[in-house]
Design a protein around this motif. Structure first.
Motif, PDB file in Angstrom:
ATOM      1  N   GLN A  34       0.822  -1.210   0.000  1.00 49.01           N
ATOM      2  CA  GLN A  34       0.000   0.000   0.000  1.00 49.01           C
ATOM      3  C   GLN A  34       0.854   1.258   0.000  1.00 49.01           C
ATOM      4  O   GLN A  34       0.509   2.262  -0.619  1.00 49.01           O
ATOM      5  N   GLY A  35       1.982   1.217   0.684  1.00 52.63           N
ATOM      6  CA  GLY A  35       2.884   2.358   0.679  1.00 52.63           C
ATOM      7  C   GLY A  35       3.414   2.659  -0.711  1.00 52.63           C
ATOM      8  O   GLY A  35       3.524   3.819  -1.122  1.00 52.63           O
ATOM      9  N   MET A  36       3.722   1.603  -1.466  1.00 47.65           N
ATOM     10  CA  MET A  36       4.199   1.786  -2.837  1.00 47.65           C
ATOM     11  C   MET A  36       3.072   2.305  -3.726  1.00 47.65           C
ATOM     12  O   MET A  36       3.291   3.161  -4.587  1.00 47.65           O
ATOM     13  N   VAL A  37       1.862   1.790  -3.518  1.00 44.92           N
ATOM     14  CA  VAL A  37       0.700   2.278  -4.281  1.00 44.92           C
ATOM     15  C   VAL A  37       0.490   3.772  -4.013  1.00 44.92           C
ATOM     16  O   VAL A  37       0.257   4.561  -4.930  1.00 44.92           O
ATOM     17  N   ASP A  38       0.581   4.178  -2.752  1.00 43.56           N
ATOM     18  CA  ASP A  38       0.420   5.590  -2.394  1.00 43.56           C
ATOM     19  C   ASP A  38       1.455   6.452  -3.117  1.00 43.56           C
ATOM     20  O   ASP A  38       1.132   7.526  -3.638  1.00 43.56           O
ATOM     21  N   ALA A  39       2.703   5.987  -3.117  1.00 42.67           N
ATOM     22  CA  ALA A  39       3.774   6.759  -3.734  1.00 42.67           C
ATOM     23  C   ALA A  39       3.551   6.925  -5.236  1.00 42.67           C
ATOM     24  O   ALA A  39       3.717   8.017  -5.790  1.00 42.67           O
ATOM     25  N   LEU A  40       3.157   5.855  -5.907  1.00 41.22           N
ATOM     26  CA  LEU A  40       2.958   5.920  -7.359  1.00 41.22           C
ATOM     27  C   LEU A  40       1.685   6.674  -7.712  1.00 41.22           C
ATOM     28  O   LEU A  40       1.630   7.362  -8.739  1.00 41.22           O
ATOM     29  N   THR A  41       0.657   6.562  -6.868  1.00 36.31           N
ATOM     30  CA  THR A  41      -0.587   7.280  -7.132  1.00 36.31           C
ATOM     31  C   THR A  41      -0.383   8.783  -7.035  1.00 36.31           C
ATOM     32  O   THR A  41      -1.080   9.563  -7.695  1.00 36.31           O
ATOM     33  N   ALA A  42       0.584   9.222  -6.240  1.00 38.49           N
ATOM     34  CA  ALA A  42       0.849  10.654  -6.081  1.00 38.49           C
ATOM     35  C   ALA A  42       1.242  11.323  -7.394  1.00 38.49           C
ATOM     36  O   ALA A  42       1.068  12.531  -7.557  1.00 38.49           O
ATOM     37  N   VAL A  43       1.761  10.551  -8.348  1.00 42.01           N
ATOM     38  CA  VAL A  43       2.170  11.131  -9.634  1.00 42.01           C
ATOM     39  C   VAL A  43       1.249  10.692 -10.766  1.00 42.01           C
ATOM     40  O   VAL A  43       1.581  10.822 -11.944  1.00 42.01           O
ATOM     41  N   ARG A  44       0.075  10.209 -10.416  1.00 42.88           N
ATOM     42  CA  ARG A  44      -0.891   9.742 -11.407  1.00 42.88           C
ATOM     43  C   ARG A  44      -1.928  10.841 -11.644  1.00 42.88           C
ATOM     44  O   ARG A  44      -2.963  10.892 -11.008  1.00 42.88           O
ATOM     45  N   TRP A  45      -1.625  11.759 -12.576  1.00 46.80           N
ATOM     46  CA  TRP A  45      -2.506  12.922 -12.741  1.00 46.80           C
ATOM     47  C   TRP A  45      -3.508  12.773 -13.878  1.00 46.80           C
ATOM     48  O   TRP A  45      -4.338  13.634 -14.093  1.00 46.80           O
ATOM     49  N   LYS A  46      -3.449  11.684 -14.626  1.00 45.31           N
ATOM     50  CA  LYS A  46      -4.483  11.441 -15.627  1.00 45.31           C
ATOM     51  C   LYS A  46      -4.631   9.945 -15.841  1.00 45.31           C
ATOM     52  O   LYS A  46      -3.814   9.151 -15.370  1.00 45.31           O
ATOM     53  N   ARG A  47      -5.688   9.567 -16.554  1.00 44.58           N
ATOM     54  CA  ARG A  47      -6.050   8.151 -16.661  1.00 44.58           C
ATOM     55  C   ARG A  47      -4.967   7.312 -17.324  1.00 44.58           C
ATOM     56  O   ARG A  47      -4.632   6.227 -16.860  1.00 44.58           O
ATOM     57  N   SER A  48      -4.431   7.800 -18.432  1.00 47.69           N
ATOM     58  CA  SER A  48      -3.450   7.015 -19.181  1.00 47.69           C
ATOM     59  C   SER A  48      -2.104   7.730 -19.170  1.00 47.69           C
ATOM     60  O   SER A  48      -1.978   8.840 -19.679  1.00 47.69           O
ATOM     61  N   GLN A  49      -1.109   7.108 -18.549  1.00 51.13           N
ATOM     62  CA  GLN A  49       0.230   7.686 -18.476  1.00 51.13           C
ATOM     63  C   GLN A  49       1.277   6.591 -18.688  1.00 51.13           C
ATOM     64  O   GLN A  49       1.170   5.503 -18.130  1.00 51.13           O
ATOM     65  N   ASP A  50       2.273   6.920 -19.477  1.00 51.62           N
ATOM     66  CA  ASP A  50       3.415   6.030 -19.648  1.00 51.62           C
ATOM     67  C   ASP A  50       4.559   6.535 -18.784  1.00 51.62           C
ATOM     68  O   ASP A  50       4.857   7.734 -18.752  1.00 51.62           O
ATOM     69  N   ALA A  51       5.177   5.614 -18.077  1.00 51.85           N
ATOM     70  CA  ALA A  51       6.280   5.966 -17.188  1.00 51.85           C
ATOM     71  C   ALA A  51       7.541   5.242 -17.624  1.00 51.85           C
ATOM     72  O   ALA A  51       7.490   4.202 -18.290  1.00 51.85           O
ATOM     73  N   VAL A  52       8.674   5.805 -17.256  1.00 51.71           N
ATOM     74  CA  VAL A  52       9.970   5.160 -17.465  1.00 51.71           C
ATOM     75  C   VAL A  52      10.502   4.752 -16.095  1.00 51.71           C
ATOM     76  O   VAL A  52      10.486   5.558 -15.154  1.00 51.71           O
ATOM     77  N   ILE A  53      10.914   3.513 -15.977  1.00 52.86           N
ATOM     78  CA  ILE A  53      11.494   3.014 -14.737  1.00 52.86           C
ATOM     79  C   ILE A  53      12.981   2.797 -14.950  1.00 52.86           C
ATOM     80  O   ILE A  53      13.404   2.177 -15.935  1.00 52.86           O
ATOM     81  N   GLU A  54      13.773   3.341 -14.042  1.00 53.21           N
ATOM     82  CA  GLU A  54      15.227   3.181 -14.102  1.00 53.21           C
ATOM     83  C   GLU A  54      15.685   2.418 -12.868  1.00 53.21           C
ATOM     84  O   GLU A  54      15.312   2.766 -11.740  1.00 53.21           O
ATOM     85  N   LEU A  55      16.475   1.381 -13.090  1.00 53.56           N
ATOM     86  CA  LEU A  55      16.979   0.545 -11.996  1.00 53.56           C
ATOM     87  C   LEU A  55      18.446   0.854 -11.743  1.00 53.56           C
ATOM     88  O   LEU A  55      19.200   1.147 -12.673  1.00 53.56           O
ATOM     89  N   SER A  56      18.841   0.782 -10.486  1.00 55.80           N
ATOM     90  CA  SER A  56      20.255   0.946 -10.154  1.00 55.80           C
ATOM     91  C   SER A  56      20.532   0.217  -8.850  1.00 55.80           C
ATOM     92  O   SER A  56      19.613  -0.272  -8.183  1.00 55.80           O
ATOM     93  N   GLU A  57      21.791   0.186  -8.460  1.00 58.53           N
ATOM     94  CA  GLU A  57      22.138  -0.444  -7.196  1.00 58.53           C
ATOM     95  C   GLU A  57      21.607   0.352  -6.002  1.00 58.53           C
ATOM     96  O   GLU A  57      21.556  -0.160  -4.881  1.00 58.53           O
ATOM     97  N   HIS A  58      21.201   1.605  -6.252  1.00 59.07           N
ATOM     98  CA  HIS A  58      20.712   2.457  -5.165  1.00 59.07           C
ATOM     99  C   HIS A  58      19.199   2.366  -4.975  1.00 59.07           C
ATOM    100  O   HIS A  58      18.685   2.802  -3.951  1.00 59.07           O
TER     101      HIS A  58
END
Length: 303
Positions: A21-45
């Motif tokens: 739920q904490g992760m859902v809250d964090a991602l929902t905070a940047v969900r400003w419209k119905r359809s959005q494409d995001a870029v995910i970047e992975l690192s050791e950090h």
């Protein structure tokens, strides 16, 4: 099969999180419209999720590796992939059980470059999801956020008050002028549409709302209302209940940075990262950042 072949088949990332739920809250905070494409970047950090609109608004969600109870990173460099934010959030929601802090495993990439999610709680039935990813179409724009001067121009206001102010200033298609003046220390939000509306946050008058203020000379910039609303419309309920503050900083050229902090601490057990005063260790916080370019000054254009 030799060890090098086995290494080549190892996923770039395997991680486990004990508060979906904490992760859902964090991602929902940047969900400003119905359809959005995001870029995910992975690192050791950790994991960074990036969204953009019209090269004028950019949002980032920082999920540091300390948020995860397991974080095994095997990639070389920083893999990036595109994903539907709505689909990602909807999939995470299937793992979130009210009153129960579910634990999930996230793995990338799958056999066909999917993002793989599965439940690892013994109390849950086996829940498994695959999310198709894509190669990002563009490279994220460089916001070049720099201080406007020797003294940072910044203020911190209660998140609930910030959201309420932006909601009250609603005139779709219009812009909002944000003015900071040092004497008396005041932040003013002013909207114009079918009339004018102005909201003042005065530092000395109410430090419960305007919690911090740093500005040594008056500045004023205008921003599209729709972009300011995108930064505040989905502030998580958990942030409002915790009475957290949002930090706003004005950089060179009027670039606006807004930061929210979202708790990703497991709620079903006493959290050793929270002390008696309610302070929560930074390792259990997801950092949300928005960057908004100001509207161009017509007078400067004419010059």
């Amino acid at each position: 099969m030799n060890s090098s072949a086995l290494d080549s088949e190892a996923p770039d990332l395997v991680c486990q999180l004990d508060n979906v739920q904490g992760m859902v809250d964090a991602l929902t905070a940047v969900r400003w419209k119905r359809s959005q494409d995001a870029v995910i970047e992975l690192s050791e950090h950790g994991i960074v999720l990036i969204l953009e609109e019209n090269a004028c608004l950019q949002a980032k969600v920082y999920l540091q590796r300390e948020l995860f109870i397991l974080y095994e990173y095997s990639a070389h460099g920083r893999p990036r992939f595109g994903v539907s934010l709505s689909l990602f959030v909807d999939c995470l929601n299937t793992f979130s059980v009210p009153g129960h802090s579910s634990t999930i495993e996230i793995r990338y990439p799958g056999p066909d470059m999917q993002l793989l999610l599965k439940s690892v709680d013994s109390l849950d039935a086996g829940i498994y999801a695959e999310i198709r990813t894509r190669i990002p179409d563009t490279i994220s724009w460089d916001y070049n956020f720099e201080p406007a001067g020797s003294t940072p121009i910044t203020f911190t206001v209660k998140s609930a008050a910030l959201k309420e102010a932006i909601d009250d200033l609603e005139w779709p298609g219009s812009s909002i002028q944000i003015t900071l003046q040092p004497v008396p220390p005041t932040v003013t939000f002013r909207g114009d549409g079918h009339g004018d509306l102005q909201i003042d946050f005065m530092y000395y008058a109410n430090r419960d709302l305007l919690m911090a203020f740093h500005c040594d000379s008056q500045i004023s910039h205008r921003y599209k209302y729709k972009f300011l609303r995108a930064m505040t419309s989905n502030i998580p309920v958990s942030v409002l209940k915790d009475n957290r503050g949002s930090k706003l900083t004005v950089g060179r050229g009027g670039m606006l940075k807004v930061q929210h902090l979202v708790s990703v601490a497991r709620q079903s057990i006493p959290n050793p990262h929270i002390d008696s005063a309610g302070y929560q260790h930074p390792s259990r916080i997801a950092y949300i950042e928005f960057f908004v370019k100001p509207e161009e000054d017509e007078d400067n254009i004419n010059d």
